[in-house]
Design an enzyme around this catalytic site. Structure first.
Site, PDB file in Angstrom:
ATOM      1  N   ARG A   1       0.850  -1.191   0.000  1.00  0.00           N
ATOM      2  CA  ARG A   1       0.000   0.000   0.000  1.00  0.00           C
ATOM      3  C   ARG A   1       0.888   1.245   0.000  1.00  0.00           C
ATOM      4  O   ARG A   1       1.959   1.255   0.608  1.00  0.00           O
ATOM      5  CB  ARG A   1      -0.903   0.008   1.227  1.00  0.00           C
ATOM      6  CG  ARG A   1      -1.939  -1.100   1.197  1.00  0.00           C
ATOM      7  CD  ARG A   1      -2.877  -1.042   2.371  1.00  0.00           C
ATOM      8  NE  ARG A   1      -3.584   0.238   2.384  1.00  0.00           N
ATOM      9  CZ  ARG A   1      -3.890   0.895   3.499  1.00  0.00           C
ATOM     10  NH1 ARG A   1      -3.563   0.403   4.686  1.00  0.00           N
ATOM     11  NH2 ARG A   1      -4.537   2.034   3.440  1.00  0.00           N
TER      12      ARG A   1
ATOM     13  N   SER B   1       0.575   3.989   1.580  1.00  0.00           N
ATOM     14  CA  SER B   1       0.787   4.507   2.941  1.00  0.00           C
ATOM     15  C   SER B   1       1.942   3.788   3.634  1.00  0.00           C
ATOM     16  O   SER B   1       2.690   4.401   4.402  1.00  0.00           O
ATOM     17  CB  SER B   1      -0.487   4.353   3.776  1.00  0.00           C
ATOM     18  OG  SER B   1      -1.518   5.147   3.250  1.00  0.00           O
TER      19      SER B   1
ATOM     20  N   GLY C   1       4.465   2.214   1.945  1.00  0.00           N
ATOM     21  CA  GLY C   1       5.662   2.612   1.204  1.00  0.00           C
ATOM     22  C   GLY C   1       6.179   3.976   1.624  1.00  0.00           C
ATOM     23  O   GLY C   1       7.387   4.213   1.667  1.00  0.00           O
ATOM     24  N   ARG C   2       5.280   4.865   1.977  1.00  0.00           N
ATOM     25  CA  ARG C   2       5.677   6.215   2.399  1.00  0.00           C
ATOM     26  C   ARG C   2       6.324   6.215   3.776  1.00  0.00           C
ATOM     27  O   ARG C   2       6.900   7.217   4.192  1.00  0.00           O
ATOM     28  CB  ARG C   2       4.473   7.145   2.364  1.00  0.00           C
ATOM     29  CG  ARG C   2       4.009   7.386   0.947  1.00  0.00           C
ATOM     30  CD  ARG C   2       2.704   8.097   0.866  1.00  0.00           C
ATOM     31  NE  ARG C   2       2.210   7.998  -0.512  1.00  0.00           N
ATOM     32  CZ  ARG C   2       1.230   8.700  -0.996  1.00  0.00           C
ATOM     33  NH1 ARG C   2       0.610   9.588  -0.238  1.00  0.00           N
ATOM     34  NH2 ARG C   2       0.844   8.529  -2.239  1.00  0.00           N
TER      35      ARG C   2
ATOM     36  N   ASP D   1       0.694 -16.745  -9.615  1.00  0.00           N
ATOM     37  CA  ASP D   1       0.340 -17.628 -10.722  1.00  0.00           C
ATOM     38  C   ASP D   1      -1.140 -17.946 -10.680  1.00  0.00           C
ATOM     39  O   ASP D   1      -1.717 -18.116  -9.591  1.00  0.00           O
ATOM     40  CB  ASP D   1       1.134 -18.940 -10.644  1.00  0.00           C
ATOM     41  CG  ASP D   1       2.586 -18.755 -11.029  1.00  0.00           C
ATOM     42  OD1 ASP D   1       2.827 -18.269 -12.148  1.00  0.00           O
ATOM     43  OD2 ASP D   1       3.468 -19.086 -10.217  1.00  0.00           O
TER      44      ASP D   1
ATOM     45  N   THR E   1       3.504 -14.994   1.168  1.00  0.00           N
ATOM     46  CA  THR E   1       4.694 -14.692   1.954  1.00  0.00           C
ATOM     47  C   THR E   1       5.167 -13.299   1.558  1.00  0.00           C
ATOM     48  O   THR E   1       5.290 -12.985   0.378  1.00  0.00           O
ATOM     49  CB  THR E   1       5.792 -15.734   1.719  1.00  0.00           C
ATOM     50  OG1 THR E   1       5.332 -17.000   2.233  1.00  0.00           O
ATOM     51  CG2 THR E   1       7.086 -15.357   2.442  1.00  0.00           C
TER      52      THR E   1
ATOM     53  N   GLU F   1       8.097 -10.464   1.702  1.00  0.00           N
ATOM     54  CA  GLU F   1       9.553 -10.293   1.848  1.00  0.00           C
ATOM     55  C   GLU F   1       9.783  -8.852   2.284  1.00  0.00           C
ATOM     56  O   GLU F   1       9.935  -7.961   1.463  1.00  0.00           O
ATOM     57  CB  GLU F   1      10.236 -10.585   0.519  1.00  0.00           C
ATOM     58  CG  GLU F   1       9.910 -11.961  -0.015  1.00  0.00           C
ATOM     59  CD  GLU F   1       9.740 -11.958  -1.531  1.00  0.00           C
ATOM     60  OE1 GLU F   1       9.593 -10.885  -2.140  1.00  0.00           O
ATOM     61  OE2 GLU F   1       9.743 -13.054  -2.101  1.00  0.00           O
TER      62      GLU F   1
ATOM     63  N   GLN G   1      -1.950  -4.923  -1.018  1.00  0.00           N
ATOM     64  CA  GLN G   1      -3.205  -5.075  -1.744  1.00  0.00           C
ATOM     65  C   GLN G   1      -3.030  -6.094  -2.860  1.00  0.00           C
ATOM     66  O   GLN G   1      -1.986  -6.145  -3.503  1.00  0.00           O
ATOM     67  CB  GLN G   1      -3.694  -3.740  -2.279  1.00  0.00           C
ATOM     68  CG  GLN G   1      -2.688  -2.970  -3.080  1.00  0.00           C
ATOM     69  CD  GLN G   1      -3.093  -1.519  -3.263  1.00  0.00           C
ATOM     70  OE1 GLN G   1      -4.216  -1.118  -2.995  1.00  0.00           O
ATOM     71  NE2 GLN G   1      -2.166  -0.714  -3.738  1.00  0.00           N
TER      72      GLN G   1
ATOM     73  N   TYR H   1      -1.395 -23.255 -11.687  1.00  0.00           N
ATOM     74  CA  TYR H   1      -0.227 -23.461 -10.834  1.00  0.00           C
ATOM     75  C   TYR H   1      -0.457 -24.668  -9.943  1.00  0.00           C
ATOM     76  O   TYR H   1      -1.472 -24.754  -9.255  1.00  0.00           O
ATOM     77  CB  TYR H   1      -0.004 -22.208  -9.978  1.00  0.00           C
ATOM     78  CG  TYR H   1       1.145 -22.300  -9.011  1.00  0.00           C
ATOM     79  CD1 TYR H   1       2.451 -22.208  -9.457  1.00  0.00           C
ATOM     80  CD2 TYR H   1       0.918 -22.460  -7.650  1.00  0.00           C
ATOM     81  CE1 TYR H   1       3.515 -22.268  -8.580  1.00  0.00           C
ATOM     82  CE2 TYR H   1       1.973 -22.521  -6.757  1.00  0.00           C
ATOM     83  CZ  TYR H   1       3.271 -22.427  -7.221  1.00  0.00           C
ATOM     84  OH  TYR H   1       4.316 -22.489  -6.338  1.00  0.00           O
TER      85      TYR H   1
END
Length: 176
Positions: free
Chosen positions: A93, A95, A97-98, A111, A119, A121, A138, A151
């Site tokens: 999201r 928010s 990242g900021r 897939d 998961t 990271e 998201q 998959y």
């Protein structure tokens, strides 16, 4: 093409499974997923692609956990997802990242046919306190054109928790 939020809603319970599902987390063209209360960290400073790497589980307490830069944290979504006929994609999201938190290093592409928990990271660019249950990413869905094989890989399909790298299995297969 990316599915709209209304189109995601129309496919819930059939081609798109999100459990638990909360309509309040639906966006105009995505659905917010939350972070579970556990993280996995690798125990060794040097990792080896050819072998399983030892890791430990840590709990994110309700009062928060301080993440440090220069360290990889593996987390997972609290929601289980399953998709048939669409390509699921995961992004952090804005928010989050900021605040300098990245929720995937390279694995935001899903897939068609994937079923399980995502998961995450996780790494941060500066110290950051995180909390369990927060909407950190998201999921959105692309349409798929043409015939496809779903998959079915045994590496990550139908996982029940945080998945460390299973890349060493690729080396085992190539040795056969």
């Amino acid at each position: 093409m990316i599915l709209s939020g209304k189109e995601i809603q129309r496919h819930i319970g059939r081609e798109i499974i999100i459990e638990p599902y909360n309509p309040a987390q639906l966006n105009p063209n995505s659905y917010n997923l939350t972070i579970h209360n556990e993280l996995m960290v690798y125990d060794d400073a040097v990792l080896d692609m050819r072998k399983p790497n030892k890791a430990s589980i840590i709990t994110i307490p309700e009062h928060g956990l301080l993440l440090q830069p220069g360290k990889l944290y593996l987390g997972r979504t609290a929601e289980y997802t399953k998709t048939d006929g669409f390509v699921p994609m995961l992004e952090g999201r804005s928010s989050v990242g900021r605040l300098g938190m990245c929720i995937h290093a390279t694995a935001g592409f899903g897939d068609v046919g994937f079923a399980g928990y995502w998961t995450l990271e996780i790494f941060v660019v500066q110290p950051l306190i995180i909390y369990p249950g927060v909407e950190v990413c998201q999921i959105y869905y692309h349409t798929l054109d043409g015939d496809y094989d779903p998959y079915t890989s045994g590496k990550y399909q139908n996982n029940q928790g945080i998945q460390p790298s299973l890349m060493y299995r690729d080396f085992e297969r190539s040795a056969e």
